[in-house]
Design a protein around this motif. Structure first.
Motif, PDB file in Angstrom:
ATOM      1  N   ARG A 123       0.537  -1.375   0.444  1.00 40.08           N
ATOM      2  CA  ARG A 123       0.372   0.113   0.050  1.00 40.08           C
ATOM      3  C   ARG A 123       0.757   1.301  -0.105  1.00 40.08           C
ATOM      4  N   LEU A 124       1.908   1.873   0.932  1.00 39.96           N
ATOM      5  CA  LEU A 124       3.230   2.580   0.762  1.00 39.96           C
ATOM      6  C   LEU A 124       3.561   2.241  -0.488  1.00 39.96           C
ATOM      7  N   ALA A 125       4.526   1.431  -0.777  1.00 38.83           N
ATOM      8  CA  ALA A 125       4.658   1.893  -2.000  1.00 38.83           C
ATOM      9  C   ALA A 125       3.799   2.273  -3.120  1.00 38.83           C
ATOM     10  N   ALA A 126       2.645   1.815  -3.533  1.00 43.89           N
ATOM     11  CA  ALA A 126       2.516   1.920  -4.594  1.00 43.89           C
ATOM     12  C   ALA A 126       1.467   3.838  -4.945  1.00 43.89           C
ATOM     13  N   HIS A 127       2.488   4.611  -3.606  1.00 44.55           N
ATOM     14  CA  HIS A 127       1.632   5.575  -3.613  1.00 44.55           C
ATOM     15  C   HIS A 127       3.278   7.073  -4.206  1.00 44.55           C
ATOM     16  N   GLU A 128       2.495   8.152  -5.327  1.00 47.24           N
ATOM     17  CA  GLU A 128       3.255   8.494  -6.585  1.00 47.24           C
ATOM     18  C   GLU A 128       4.372   8.834  -5.703  1.00 47.24           C
ATOM     19  N   GLU A 129       6.103   8.591  -6.464  1.00 49.09           N
ATOM     20  CA  GLU A 129       6.674   9.857  -5.925  1.00 49.09           C
ATOM     21  C   GLU A 129       6.818  11.273  -5.904  1.00 49.09           C
ATOM     22  N   GLY A 130       6.902  11.299  -4.573  1.00 50.98           N
ATOM     23  CA  GLY A 130       6.985  12.654  -4.159  1.00 50.98           C
ATOM     24  C   GLY A 130       5.731  13.401  -4.023  1.00 50.98           C
ATOM     25  N   THR A 131       4.980  12.486  -3.561  1.00 50.02           N
ATOM     26  CA  THR A 131       4.104  13.385  -2.589  1.00 50.02           C
ATOM     27  C   THR A 131       4.292  12.624  -1.724  1.00 50.02           C
ATOM     28  N   ALA A 132       3.073  13.479  -0.337  1.00 50.22           N
ATOM     29  CA  ALA A 132       2.846  13.076   1.472  1.00 50.22           C
ATOM     30  C   ALA A 132       2.725  11.437   1.392  1.00 50.22           C
ATOM     31  N   GLY A 133       2.097  10.676   0.475  1.00 52.09           N
ATOM     32  CA  GLY A 133       1.941   9.485   0.317  1.00 52.09           C
ATOM     33  C   GLY A 133       3.350   8.824   0.120  1.00 52.09           C
ATOM     34  N   ALA A 134       4.301   9.116  -0.126  1.00 48.44           N
ATOM     35  CA  ALA A 134       5.209   8.385  -0.765  1.00 48.44           C
ATOM     36  C   ALA A 134       6.456   8.116   0.550  1.00 48.44           C
ATOM     37  N   ILE A 135       6.281   9.068   1.927  1.00 47.97           N
ATOM     38  CA  ILE A 135       7.020   9.656   2.443  1.00 47.97           C
ATOM     39  C   ILE A 135       6.785   9.809   4.223  1.00 47.97           C
ATOM     40  N   MET A 136       5.065   8.904   4.203  1.00 51.30           N
ATOM     41  CA  MET A 136       4.419   8.948   4.969  1.00 51.30           C
ATOM     42  C   MET A 136       4.491   7.506   5.641  1.00 51.30           C
ATOM     43  N   THR A 137       4.995   7.393   6.821  1.00 47.35           N
ATOM     44  CA  THR A 137       5.094   5.535   8.177  1.00 47.35           C
ATOM     45  C   THR A 137       3.007   5.218   8.474  1.00 47.35           C
ATOM     46  N   SER A 138       2.875   4.811   8.640  1.00 57.19           N
ATOM     47  CA  SER A 138       1.969   4.111   8.695  1.00 57.19           C
ATOM     48  C   SER A 138       1.959   4.287  10.931  1.00 57.19           C
ATOM     49  N   ASP A 139       2.974   3.710  10.946  1.00 56.81           N
ATOM     50  CA  ASP A 139       3.218   3.307  12.423  1.00 56.81           C
ATOM     51  C   ASP A 139       3.272   4.693  13.564  1.00 56.81           C
ATOM     52  N   TYR A 140       2.082   4.902  13.812  1.00 54.81           N
ATOM     53  CA  TYR A 140       1.687   6.140  14.117  1.00 54.81           C
ATOM     54  C   TYR A 140       1.168   5.870  15.681  1.00 54.81           C
ATOM     55  N   ALA A 141       0.628   6.346  16.600  1.00 54.01           N
ATOM     56  CA  ALA A 141      -0.403   6.084  17.183  1.00 54.01           C
ATOM     57  C   ALA A 141      -1.562   6.888  17.770  1.00 54.01           C
ATOM     58  N   THR A 142      -2.261   6.029  17.737  1.00 54.24           N
ATOM     59  CA  THR A 142      -4.035   6.487  17.946  1.00 54.24           C
ATOM     60  C   THR A 142      -4.336   5.979  19.101  1.00 54.24           C
ATOM     61  N   ASP A 234     -10.905   9.005   0.832  1.00 55.09           N
ATOM     62  CA  ASP A 234     -11.767   9.090   2.301  1.00 55.09           C
ATOM     63  C   ASP A 234     -11.861  10.025   3.215  1.00 55.09           C
ATOM     64  N   ASN A 235     -10.697  10.652   3.746  1.00 58.87           N
ATOM     65  CA  ASN A 235     -11.116  11.580   4.777  1.00 58.87           C
ATOM     66  C   ASN A 235     -10.316  10.853   6.360  1.00 58.87           C
ATOM     67  N   LYS A 236      -9.762  10.209   6.574  1.00 62.43           N
ATOM     68  CA  LYS A 236      -9.419   8.970   6.736  1.00 62.43           C
ATOM     69  C   LYS A 236      -7.634   9.184   7.525  1.00 62.43           C
ATOM     70  N   LEU A 237      -7.553   9.471   8.299  1.00 61.16           N
ATOM     71  CA  LEU A 237      -6.502   9.281   8.719  1.00 61.16           C
ATOM     72  C   LEU A 237      -5.697   7.466   8.135  1.00 61.16           C
ATOM     73  N   VAL A 238      -4.733   8.035   7.469  1.00 61.79           N
ATOM     74  CA  VAL A 238      -3.672   6.850   6.838  1.00 61.79           C
ATOM     75  C   VAL A 238      -2.423   6.652   6.567  1.00 61.79           C
ATOM     76  N   GLY A 239      -2.129   7.874   7.710  1.00 54.61           N
ATOM     77  CA  GLY A 239      -0.833   8.246   8.091  1.00 54.61           C
ATOM     78  C   GLY A 239       0.163   9.255   8.702  1.00 54.61           C
ATOM     79  N   ILE A 240       1.431   9.390   8.732  1.00 55.20           N
ATOM     80  CA  ILE A 240       1.939  10.279   8.994  1.00 55.20           C
ATOM     81  C   ILE A 240       3.722  11.143   8.732  1.00 55.20           C
ATOM     82  N   VAL A 241       3.653  12.094   8.383  1.00 59.37           N
ATOM     83  CA  VAL A 241       4.998  12.150   7.891  1.00 59.37           C
ATOM     84  C   VAL A 241       5.694  13.018   9.197  1.00 59.37           C
ATOM     85  N   THR A 242       6.381  12.637   9.568  1.00 59.72           N
ATOM     86  CA  THR A 242       7.536  13.231  11.252  1.00 59.72           C
ATOM     87  C   THR A 242       8.740  13.881  10.881  1.00 59.72           C
TER      88      THR A 242
END
Length: 450
Positions: A123-142, A234-242
């Motif tokens: 899922r993370l590798a599928a995001h377009e290079e140069g976008t927020a999705g390409a540099i975000m991490t899914s390891d966040y605390a909720t 879909d306006n859901k939290l998907v990751g964070i960029v540190t």
């Protein structure tokens, strides 16, 4: 210990096969220093060092290595060894590695991962290079709103080993909609039974999945954030960029802009690792193009051949004058490119900046004209001093206005203003300088002669 000493000690121990010394060295080194100390070694020697570390430390050091070296290591180690490293890497780092691998390496890696890690990686590798999705991490605390400060701290304590950061936690609902944020500091200071809804901040600064990564880095710097939440379609939290990933982005963007200002295309690797062919391809286009640009200067000189023949002393000042025009233009272009990149100056500010640059350039030109007038008088009398002084004044103003305006023009055309580089501005300013110089010389000297 100094980094150079560590690298030398590491090289000596590897050369002698001294495993005991290697163990002692790696046990006392920061992961970043350890990664830097093995850069000169072969991939097999690097692996000799990494196997001496515990699994988590090994993955941490692996993450500090250049991507090219990571890929080389992935080729020589077993599938299980690679899977262990990838499992212990942060999610954004493992996605970067996955995107750098060839198809065979990817197919070899995926079966060695658990289903959860595999799905997250794809899922993370599928995001377009140069976008927020390409540099975000899914390891966040909720956290959820039904928690208290006490239960939230307990939850963070359990999650801490697997999360990128717990200093900022994100409050979500059942649909993973982002409701607010809460800092670890606020949780610790609040009474244990205080509901999360009474502690959390509702005005959340966030970014969207497809936002450019340079905007993400700018937003983190502007708001002084530890991490920036990323919202999906879909306006859901998907990751964070540190903030540390934002620093990497800022460094990469600054490096790219520096390369562009020297008319060098974007390098996909470091200069040290770049091949001969890559460096040639990235540099040759603009150099050849600027050669043809310089033909305008040559054509100008040829056009005024009669003036040059009659007043040979003019040639002495030609490099000085066109060089000053290029230098002034390069200064102005550099200031404007950086101001546009940081948001300090907007396209709507062009009129104001043009007027102010005209005043500054006029003052600079007058100062430089006075500086060269004495040399002109010594070389050819008052007539030549007048020509050189007038030319210096005009070319400095012209070069400055060209250098300041070109980034605005390129931005208006939806092009990168960094391509208004020093060589490009200097080439244009050179041609303008030649035409101005010999036009003034022809007019003034012929009138005096008449």
């Amino acid at each position: 210990m100094e980094p150079d000493f560590l690298a030398n000690s590491m090289a000596q121990a590897l050369g002698q096969g001294d495993t005991a010394t290697l163990r002692e060295l790696v046990a006392n080194m920061h992961p970043a220093d350890l990664a830097n100390s093995v850069l000169e070694r072969t991939p097999r020697q690097v692996w000799q060092v990494l196997v001496l570390l515990p699994a988590e430390a090994r993955a941490e050091v692996f993450g500090y290595l250049p991507t090219e070296l990571q890929v080389e290591l992935a080729r020589i180690i077993s599938r299980k060894q690679l899977a262990d490293i990838v499992f212990n890497m942060s999610s954004d780092e493992r996605a970067d590695l996955f995107n750098s691998m060839d198809t065979d390496q990817r197919e070899a890696l995926l079966p060695g991962l658990a289903q959860a890690e595999r799905d997250d990686l794809i899922r993370l590798a599928a995001h377009e290079e140069g976008t927020a999705g390409a540099i975000m991490t899914s390891d966040y605390a909720t956290l959820t709103t039904d928690m208290t400060a006490y239960t939230a701290i307990e939850a963070l304590r359990r999650e801490a080993p697997d999360k990128e950061t717990i200093y900022q936690a994100y409050v979500i609902d059942e649909q993973r909609q982002l409701l607010g944020t809460v800092s670890l500091r606020d949780l610790i200071l609040a009474p244990p039974q205080t509901p999360i809804r009474d502690i959390m901040k509702l005005d959340v600064i966030y970014a969207n999945l497809d936002d450019p990564q340079e905007e993400i880095a700018s937003k983190i710097a502007y708001y002084d954030l530890i991490a920036l939440p990323i919202i999906g379609h879909d306006n859901k939290l998907v990751g964070i960029v540190t903030y540390d990933d934002a620093m990497d982005v800022a460094e990469a963007e600054a490096t790219e802009d520096f390369h562009k200002t020297a008319t060098v295309g974007k390098l996909e690797s470091s200069v040290r690792e770049a091949s001969f062919g890559l460096l040639y391809r990235k540099r040759v286009f603009w150099l050849v193009l600027l050669v043809f640009g310089n033909l305008f200067s040559g054509a100008g000189i040829a056009y005024f051949e009669d003036t040059i023949t009659a007043y040979v002393g003019l040639v002495f000042f030609l490099p000085l004058l066109v060089g000053s025009a290029g230098n002034a233009g390069s200064q102005a272009a550099t200031l404007m490119v950086r101001a546009l990149a940081t948001g300090d100056v907007m396209l709507k500010d062009w009129g104001y900046m043009l007027g102010r640059e005209l005043l500054v350039a006029s003052a600079l030109g007058l100062t430089m004209a006075l500086a060269v007038s004495g040399i002109g008088a010594m070389r050819g009398g008052g007539e030549l001093a007048l020509v050189v002084s007038m030319t210096m004044m005009i070319v400095v103003v012209a070069g400055s206005l060209i250098g300041m305006s070109l980034p605005f023009v390129l931005s208006q055309m939806r092009l990168d203003p960094a391509t208004a580089s020093a060589p490009l501005v200097a080439t244009i300013a050179d041609a303008v300088g030649v035409l101005v110089y010999f036009s003034i010389a022809t007019t003034v000297l012929q009138q005096i002669a008449a």
